[in-house]
Design an enzyme around this catalytic site. Structure first.
Site, PDB file in Angstrom:
ATOM      1  CB  CYS A   1      -2.858  16.258   1.185  1.00 37.66           C
ATOM      2  SG  CYS A   1      -1.155  16.743   1.416  1.00 37.66           S
ATOM      3  CB  VAL A   2      -3.223  16.157   6.266  1.00 40.22           C
ATOM      4  CG1 VAL A   2      -3.009  16.604   7.704  1.00 40.22           C
ATOM      5  CG2 VAL A   2      -4.454  15.278   6.160  1.00 40.22           C
TER       6      VAL A   2
END
Length: 103
Positions: A8-9
């Site tokens: 994810c980020v």
């Protein structure tokens, strides 16, 4: 032992999902190393640790094509986590998605 990488980020939003996937794996007697990392760490982690599947959080789904090209020689499936399962933090369904991709 299955190695399941979630991306994810920042690696934070998927950490709860990792916990739920680990719990589901334990209940199903599946040996799995499930971990979440930031998209900026993927190359470094893959250099030191293998992955049998790479699952992208919906917020980084745009990276799928880039990662498929970049890691083609690694020969592992790359997919986007189902948005509903991600939103509901359904660890069992995401684990099943990963296992289905691994084959």
């Amino acid at each position: 032992m299955k190695n399941i990488m979630l991306v994810c980020v920042a690696g934070m939003s998927t950490s709860l999902l990792v916990s739920k996937m680990q719990k589901a794996a334990q209940e199903l007697n599946i040996e799995a190393d499930i971990y979440a990392i930031a998209e900026s760490e993927v190359e470094k982690v893959l250099a030191n640790k293998g992955a049998d599947v790479l699952l992208l959080g919906p917020q980084v789904r745009y990276l799928k094509g880039t990662f498929e090209t970049k890691y083609k020689e690694k020969n592992f499936p790359i997919d986007v986590i189902n948005m509903a399962d991600y939103g509901m933090m359904n660890g069992e369904n995401v684990l099943k998605q990963a296992l289905n991709l691994i084959g």
